[in-house]
Structures are given as C-alpha cells and as structure tokens.
Design a protein around this motif. Structure first.
Motif, PDB file in Angstrom:
ATOM      1  N   LYS A 112       0.843  -1.187   0.000  1.00 46.49           N
ATOM      2  CA  LYS A 112       0.000   0.000   0.000  1.00 46.49           C
ATOM      3  C   LYS A 112       0.882   1.242   0.000  1.00 46.49           C
ATOM      4  CE  LYS A 112      -3.755   2.215   2.601  1.00 46.49           C
ATOM      5  NZ  LYS A 112      -4.606   2.121   3.820  1.00 46.49           N
ATOM      6  N   VAL A 113       0.763   2.027  -1.046  1.00 43.79           N
ATOM      7  CA  VAL A 113       1.560   3.238  -1.190  1.00 43.79           C
ATOM      8  C   VAL A 113       0.697   4.445  -0.847  1.00 43.79           C
ATOM      9  CG1 VAL A 113       2.907   4.670  -2.773  1.00 43.79           C
ATOM     10  CG2 VAL A 113       2.948   2.174  -2.987  1.00 43.79           C
ATOM     11  N   ARG A 114       1.280   5.399  -0.123  1.00 48.74           N
ATOM     12  CA  ARG A 114       0.569   6.635   0.172  1.00 48.74           C
ATOM     13  C   ARG A 114       1.474   7.820  -0.140  1.00 48.74           C
ATOM     14  NH1 ARG A 114       1.483   9.485   4.911  1.00 48.74           N
ATOM     15  NH2 ARG A 114       3.056   8.622   6.321  1.00 48.74           N
ATOM     16  N   GLN A 115       0.873   8.952  -0.315  1.00 46.57           N
ATOM     17  CA  GLN A 115       1.617  10.164  -0.600  1.00 46.57           C
ATOM     18  C   GLN A 115       1.417  11.170   0.526  1.00 46.57           C
ATOM     19  OE1 GLN A 115       0.281  11.389  -4.530  1.00 46.57           O
ATOM     20  NE2 GLN A 115       2.102  10.479  -5.448  1.00 46.57           N
ATOM     21  N   MET A 116       2.517  11.669   0.980  1.00 47.40           N
ATOM     22  CA  MET A 116       2.499  12.682   2.022  1.00 47.40           C
ATOM     23  C   MET A 116       2.719  14.038   1.355  1.00 47.40           C
ATOM     24  SD  MET A 116       5.177  12.986   5.173  1.00 47.40           S
ATOM     25  CE  MET A 116       5.195  14.411   6.255  1.00 47.40           C
ATOM     26  N   LYS A 117       1.887  14.998   1.660  1.00 48.59           N
ATOM     27  CA  LYS A 117       1.976  16.304   1.010  1.00 48.59           C
ATOM     28  C   LYS A 117       2.344  17.387   2.028  1.00 48.59           C
ATOM     29  CE  LYS A 117      -1.312  15.300  -2.715  1.00 48.59           C
ATOM     30  NZ  LYS A 117      -0.324  15.397  -3.810  1.00 48.59           N
ATOM     31  N   LEU A 118       3.321  18.187   1.660  1.00 53.08           N
ATOM     32  CA  LEU A 118       3.710  19.349   2.444  1.00 53.08           C
ATOM     33  C   LEU A 118       3.215  20.602   1.729  1.00 53.08           C
ATOM     34  CD1 LEU A 118       7.427  18.387   3.246  1.00 53.08           C
ATOM     35  CD2 LEU A 118       5.477  18.243   4.816  1.00 53.08           C
ATOM     36  N   PHE A 119       2.514  21.458   2.439  1.00 48.73           N
ATOM     37  CA  PHE A 119       2.036  22.728   1.900  1.00 48.73           C
ATOM     38  C   PHE A 119       2.659  23.853   2.719  1.00 48.73           C
ATOM     39  CE2 PHE A 119      -1.241  19.597   0.984  1.00 48.73           C
ATOM     40  CZ  PHE A 119      -1.514  19.837  -0.363  1.00 48.73           C
ATOM     41  N   ALA A 120       3.432  24.703   2.053  1.00 52.73           N
ATOM     42  CA  ALA A 120       4.133  25.767   2.767  1.00 52.73           C
ATOM     43  C   ALA A 120       3.147  26.743   3.395  1.00 52.73           C
ATOM     44  CB  ALA A 120       5.070  26.508   1.820  1.00 52.73           C
ATOM     45  N   LYS A 121       3.247  26.917   4.720  1.00 53.94           N
ATOM     46  CA  LYS A 121       2.438  27.888   5.452  1.00 53.94           C
ATOM     47  C   LYS A 121       3.282  29.136   5.718  1.00 53.94           C
ATOM     48  CE  LYS A 121      -0.180  24.116   6.404  1.00 53.94           C
ATOM     49  NZ  LYS A 121       0.115  22.721   6.029  1.00 53.94           N
TER      50      LYS A 121
ATOM     51  N   ARG B  69       8.030  30.396   4.725  1.00 50.27           N
ATOM     52  CA  ARG B  69       6.968  29.489   4.294  1.00 50.27           C
ATOM     53  C   ARG B  69       7.434  28.081   4.645  1.00 50.27           C
ATOM     54  NH1 ARG B  69       4.325  30.040  -1.262  1.00 50.27           N
ATOM     55  NH2 ARG B  69       2.607  29.124  -0.058  1.00 50.27           N
ATOM     56  N   ILE B  70       6.776  27.507   5.630  1.00 49.77           N
ATOM     57  CA  ILE B  70       7.231  26.254   6.232  1.00 49.77           C
ATOM     58  C   ILE B  70       6.033  25.365   6.523  1.00 49.77           C
ATOM     59  CG2 ILE B  70       8.250  25.284   8.351  1.00 49.77           C
ATOM     60  CD1 ILE B  70      10.163  27.613   8.427  1.00 49.77           C
ATOM     61  N   ASP B  71       6.228  24.065   6.446  1.00 55.74           N
ATOM     62  CA  ASP B  71       5.221  23.110   6.888  1.00 55.74           C
ATOM     63  C   ASP B  71       5.904  22.039   7.720  1.00 55.74           C
ATOM     64  OD1 ASP B  71       2.755  21.967   7.240  1.00 55.74           O
ATOM     65  OD2 ASP B  71       2.701  20.954   5.303  1.00 55.74           O
TER      66      ASP B  71
ATOM     67  N   GLY C 258      -3.176  26.256   8.216  1.00 58.86           N
ATOM     68  CA  GLY C 258      -2.401  27.473   8.051  1.00 58.86           C
ATOM     69  C   GLY C 258      -1.132  27.499   8.872  1.00 58.86           C
ATOM     70  N   GLN C 259      -0.753  26.391   9.471  1.00 61.48           N
ATOM     71  CA  GLN C 259       0.446  26.270  10.297  1.00 61.48           C
ATOM     72  C   GLN C 259       0.829  24.798  10.376  1.00 61.48           C
ATOM     73  OE1 GLN C 259      -0.848  26.767  14.692  1.00 61.48           O
ATOM     74  NE2 GLN C 259      -2.415  27.861  13.517  1.00 61.48           N
ATOM     75  N   PRO C 260       2.060  24.488  10.820  1.00 66.42           N
ATOM     76  CA  PRO C 260       2.444  23.074  10.925  1.00 66.42           C
ATOM     77  C   PRO C 260       1.525  22.293  11.855  1.00 66.42           C
ATOM     78  CG  PRO C 260       4.357  24.513  11.124  1.00 66.42           C
ATOM     79  CD  PRO C 260       3.153  25.410  11.184  1.00 66.42           C
ATOM     80  N   LEU C 261       1.530  20.964  11.720  1.00 69.91           N
ATOM     81  CA  LEU C 261       0.769  20.080  12.603  1.00 69.91           C
ATOM     82  C   LEU C 261       1.709  19.580  13.689  1.00 69.91           C
ATOM     83  CD1 LEU C 261      -1.910  18.630  13.171  1.00 69.91           C
ATOM     84  CD2 LEU C 261      -1.098  16.752  11.740  1.00 69.91           C
ATOM     85  N   SER C 262       1.387  19.876  14.935  1.00 72.13           N
ATOM     86  CA  SER C 262       2.301  19.608  16.044  1.00 72.13           C
ATOM     87  C   SER C 262       2.294  18.142  16.474  1.00 72.13           C
ATOM     88  CB  SER C 262       1.924  20.477  17.252  1.00 72.13           C
ATOM     89  OG  SER C 262       0.675  20.059  17.797  1.00 72.13           O
ATOM     90  N   VAL C 263       3.290  17.807  17.295  1.00 74.14           N
ATOM     91  CA  VAL C 263       3.354  16.475  17.907  1.00 74.14           C
ATOM     92  C   VAL C 263       2.093  16.220  18.724  1.00 74.14           C
ATOM     93  CG1 VAL C 263       4.599  15.035  19.577  1.00 74.14           C
ATOM     94  CG2 VAL C 263       5.880  16.485  17.972  1.00 74.14           C
ATOM     95  N   MET C 264       1.696  17.194  19.515  1.00 71.90           N
ATOM     96  CA  MET C 264       0.526  17.046  20.380  1.00 71.90           C
ATOM     97  C   MET C 264      -0.755  16.785  19.599  1.00 71.90           C
ATOM     98  SD  MET C 264       0.993  17.319  23.737  1.00 71.90           S
ATOM     99  CE  MET C 264      -0.535  18.018  24.363  1.00 71.90           C
ATOM    100  N   ASN C 265      -0.882  17.385  18.406  1.00 70.97           N
ATOM    101  CA  ASN C 265      -2.115  17.279  17.632  1.00 70.97           C
ATOM    102  C   ASN C 265      -2.054  16.230  16.534  1.00 70.97           C
ATOM    103  OD1 ASN C 265      -3.515  19.331  19.061  1.00 70.97           O
ATOM    104  ND2 ASN C 265      -2.410  20.900  17.903  1.00 70.97           N
ATOM    105  N   SER C 266      -0.929  15.514  16.417  1.00 78.21           N
ATOM    106  CA  SER C 266      -0.810  14.506  15.367  1.00 78.21           C
ATOM    107  C   SER C 266      -1.700  13.300  15.671  1.00 78.21           C
ATOM    108  CB  SER C 266       0.647  14.039  15.246  1.00 78.21           C
ATOM    109  OG  SER C 266       0.742  12.939  14.363  1.00 78.21           O
ATOM    110  N   PRO C 267      -2.412  12.765  14.679  1.00 76.41           N
ATOM    111  CA  PRO C 267      -3.247  11.581  14.908  1.00 76.41           C
ATOM    112  C   PRO C 267      -2.437  10.326  15.227  1.00 76.41           C
ATOM    113  CG  PRO C 267      -3.177  12.144  12.574  1.00 76.41           C
ATOM    114  CD  PRO C 267      -2.540  13.276  13.312  1.00 76.41           C
TER     115      PRO C 267
ATOM    116  N   ASP D  65      12.431  29.974  -1.699  1.00 72.06           N
ATOM    117  CA  ASP D  65      12.023  31.305  -2.151  1.00 72.06           C
ATOM    118  C   ASP D  65      11.057  31.959  -1.169  1.00 72.06           C
ATOM    119  OD1 ASP D  65      13.562  30.928  -4.377  1.00 72.06           O
ATOM    120  OD2 ASP D  65      11.914  30.197  -5.625  1.00 72.06           O
ATOM    121  N   GLY D  66      10.520  31.158  -0.237  1.00 66.54           N
ATOM    122  CA  GLY D  66       9.596  31.717   0.745  1.00 66.54           C
ATOM    123  C   GLY D  66      10.288  32.193   2.000  1.00 66.54           C
TER     124      GLY D  66
END
Length: 442
Positions: free
Chosen positions: A220-229, A415-417, A276-285, A391-392
C-alpha cells in the motif's frame, strides 16, 4: 560544514603506479597492465571530481558513484529513482533512512550567493546613506514591491538561519526537506499495521507446497503532502538608532531568526493545528496519549508506561521533553525498593546532561507546564518532517512603511510546513497495545 577531501596521497599513489606501468612496458602494454592502468586513471578522475564537488559546497555524504563510474549528488540520485517530488521518507516503521543535514546549504543543496557587502552592518549602513549600489541590487521591484523596501542579501539570511538551528529542539532532530515551490509530495509505503503478519499494507511471507499457486501481493503506497504555510515577524526601529549604531541591524536580524526558531519549536511540538500552520506532535493523529497516574504530577509509573508505548525502532533516537518546572520534581523522583529498602533515582545526571531510562532529557519552556497534558513527551523527532520553501524564506527592510514617524521596519517571512511521517499509531503483529514515534502524558 563542508569538508575538503585530501586526495593528495591517493592521487600521488595512482599517478606513480601509472608512470611505473608505462616505464615497465615502453613498447607494448599487455592487456592486464592496460586494465590496471585504466583502473588507476578512473580512480584519479573520480578523486578529482570528489575534491571539486566538496570545494563547491556539496557534502561528502550526499555524493554517490553510479555503476558506470559517474559522480552524482544524492539529489540527482533521487530524481533518477523516479520519485515524484523528493525522496521517499522513512516508512511508518521508523528509522529506515538517515536524516538529512540541517544547515541552509544542506537543505537547499547550494550555498547562498556571495554578496558585495562585507557584513550585514555594511549593508544596513549603505541603506541609511542612500547608496545607489543597494538600490541597484534590491530596488523596489526586487525588494518589497508594495513599499519600496530592500531585500537582505541571502548570504546573511543563511548565516542567521544556520546559527538558529543550534538553539532549536525540533529542526536539528527532524527530517528537513527543501521545497522549490509551495507544495511538495513525498511518496512512501503505509506500514501502520503488522496485524496478521502483513507489512507495508500487503506484503507477507507465504509458505506454499510444491505446485501450489502463489498469491499476488501489492504493498500500500501513500503520498504525504507538504504545503508551505506563511509565517511573518515584523520589527520597527527609529532611523536615528540605525544610523548611530549600524550593528543594531544585525542584532535585530539575529533576534528575529531566534524568534523564528522559537516559534517553529512551539508550533511543531504543541500549538500547530495543521490549518495554516504546521501540525504539532501534540495534535498529530499518530501520537499516543498515556493516562496520568496522579493528578498534577509525573511519577515513575507514568514514565515506564510511556516507554512501553514507544515503537522499539524509535528508542535509539528518542528524547524526553519536559517543561523547566519539572526539573526539580524529576530530580527528586525515586523508585522505592520494598518497605525499608534503598531509593533509586529515576533521572541521572552526567556533565550537565540528564537521562531517564537511558534516553536524553530536554528541559524547555515550549511545552505545557507541569501538571498539564503534554508536560511529558517521549518522541523520536526523526519521524517528523519539516519542509522549508527556499524562495519563501526572506528578510527585508523598509524605510517607507513608517515614513511619518521616521522609522524603518524589518520583516522576516518564512513558508514552512511540518507534520509526522506516520499516518497513525502502529499496530504490532501480536495485537498488543499500539505503538508510536511520539508518546505524551495526558
């Protein structure tokens, strides 16, 4: 830090052997001698390329040799292996890849271009004096289009970004990905469960009899996406202060980048919601929460319970993270032995470094205070991925936004995720309690 490889002795040895072969066979070179000569020549060429690459800023551990003897960087290797964008990170089973470097040069694969200014103070002084060279280099179209500001040379931004990493908790330990655009896709396998003996969502060792049909297995392959915040820090200062003390500019820059590192840690560990911001350790599923034994306290049973829920592959990279208010209680925490036996300290200290149950301890103000959820964390931050858009990331200064008060203003834009590499907690084959890269106290 880039290391220059000393190839002098090796080159001398190879060249001496090549000269000896020519001297031994002045008329006709036998096939075996010719093969040795060609081999020496290949080694000489390769060593020269390695030295050139390291002097250009490429890290030694980023260099690979192809089967046909070509020298390429790891980034080239990744693209040749067909990854859509970036390289597959460690699967949801941990520690399958070595973490990337964390200086700006290592993240983005190049050094910042050399500027014409000797220092940030020199650059700021030219701005205050209205130097044409500054305006030619960073005119309103290339600085801050809306208010005619000046873009700080990337060389000085890189210097401060590199200096800040030593003061941070997450970025030096996590996997950092350079982003060339606002989005990056990382392909990986889903290995969140080994239930039934199946790995990577579909692979399982089959035992078959002679002539028995073999079943197809598809991982099973999945894709992880980073979106710069986008994150911003703005600091004003009077033009008199800048003119009278040009070094003030570098001090402001240093403190802004320090504030950036502090904010990244806080968002990555505790506060980041993912919107609109990174996902923290505390809030990670994928983070596991362990129930506290005694309200408002951290006791030995809490710590052993947390360790029991850490994935065994994460142990060697894991660290404890506590608020500074927990230092005294943890120093006094002991394990009672029997009714009248001795007491054993839980936290050990050596040369100012603390450990609990064999793992390093970090004290910080960036986590919840003692007695609150998250006041104890056991995490393997190599399983956290942070994307930084080149560039961000910029630092600029404007003299016009606060024109009426004769002030200048600095603006740091990033611009970081960031998010966990794991999609969920891990289910072991024995159907025992789930395990994770991150365990926190309730």
């Amino acid at each position: 830090m880039t290391t220059k490889l000393d190839v002098g002795p090796a080159l001398h040895q190879m060249k001496s052997r090549m000269e000896a072969i020519i001297a031994e066979h002045p008329v006709s070179v036998p096939r075996a001698a010719q093969a040795e000569f060609d081999s020496c020549l290949s080694v000489v060429n390769l060593l020269q390329k390695v030295e050139t690459a390291t002097l250009a800023g490429v890290q030694l551990n980023d260099l690979n040799v192809t089967p046909d003897g070509k020298l390429i960087s790891r980034r080239q290797t990744q693209s040749q292996e067909g990854y859509e964008s970036g390289v597959a990170i460690a699967e949801d089973a941990p520690n399958t890849r070595k973490r990337r470097g964390h200086t700006a040069e290592e993240i983005f694969g190049q050094r910042a271009p050399k500027s014409q200014w000797k220092s940030l103070e020199h650059f700021m002084w030219d701005i205050t004096q209205g130097s044409n060279s500054v305006r030619m280099a960073s005119g309103s179209s290339e600085g801050v289009p809306s208010d005619g500001g000046f873009l700080i040379p990337m060389e000085f931004v890189f210097d401060n970004l590199n200096a800040s990493v030593e003061k941070e908790i997450v970025r030096p330990r996590c996997r950092v990905e350079g982003m060339t655009s606002g989005q990056k896709t990382i392909s990986t396998y889903d290995d969140s469960t080994h239930a039934g003996g199946t790995l990577f969502g579909g692979l399982k060792l089959q035992w078959i009899a002679e002539g028995e049909e073999i079943k197809f297995e598809v991982p099973k392959v999945r894709q992880m996406k980073l979106f710069a915040k986008k994150g911003v820090i703005m600091v004003p200062a009077t033009n008199e202060l800048i003119a009278d003390a040009p070094s003030f500019a570098s001090g402001v820059t240093e403190r802004m980048v320090t504030a950036l590192g502090f904010g990244l840690d806080y968002a990555s560990l505790v506060a980041g919601t993912g919107g609109g911001q990174p996902l923290s350790v505390m809030n990670s599923p994928s983070t596991i929460t362990v129930t506290r034994t005694t309200t408002g306290k951290i006791v030995y049973h809490d710590l052993t319970s947390m360790l029991a829920r850490l994935h065994p592959g994460c142990y060697s990279n894991s660290v404890w993270i506590f608020p500074i208010s927990a230092l005294a209680p943890l120093n006094e925490l002991t394990i009672p032995i029997g009714v009248a036996g001795a007491f054993i300290k839980v936290m050990n200290e050596s040369n100012g470094e603390y450990t609990i149950l064999g793992r390093p301890v970090i004290f910080t103000e960036k986590t919840p205070s003692l007695g609150n959820a998250g006041d104890a964390m056991l995490v393997d931050l190599s399983q956290y991925v942070m994307g930084i858009q080149k560039d961000g990331f910029r630092l600029d200064m404007s003299q016009h936004l606060l024109f009426k008060t004769d002030e200048s203003i600095w603006r740091l834009v990033v611009r970081i995720d960031g998010q966990a590499a794991w999609v969920s907690a891990f289910t072991p084959i024995n159907n025992g309690p789930t395990l994770s890269w991150a365990v926190v106290l309730q």
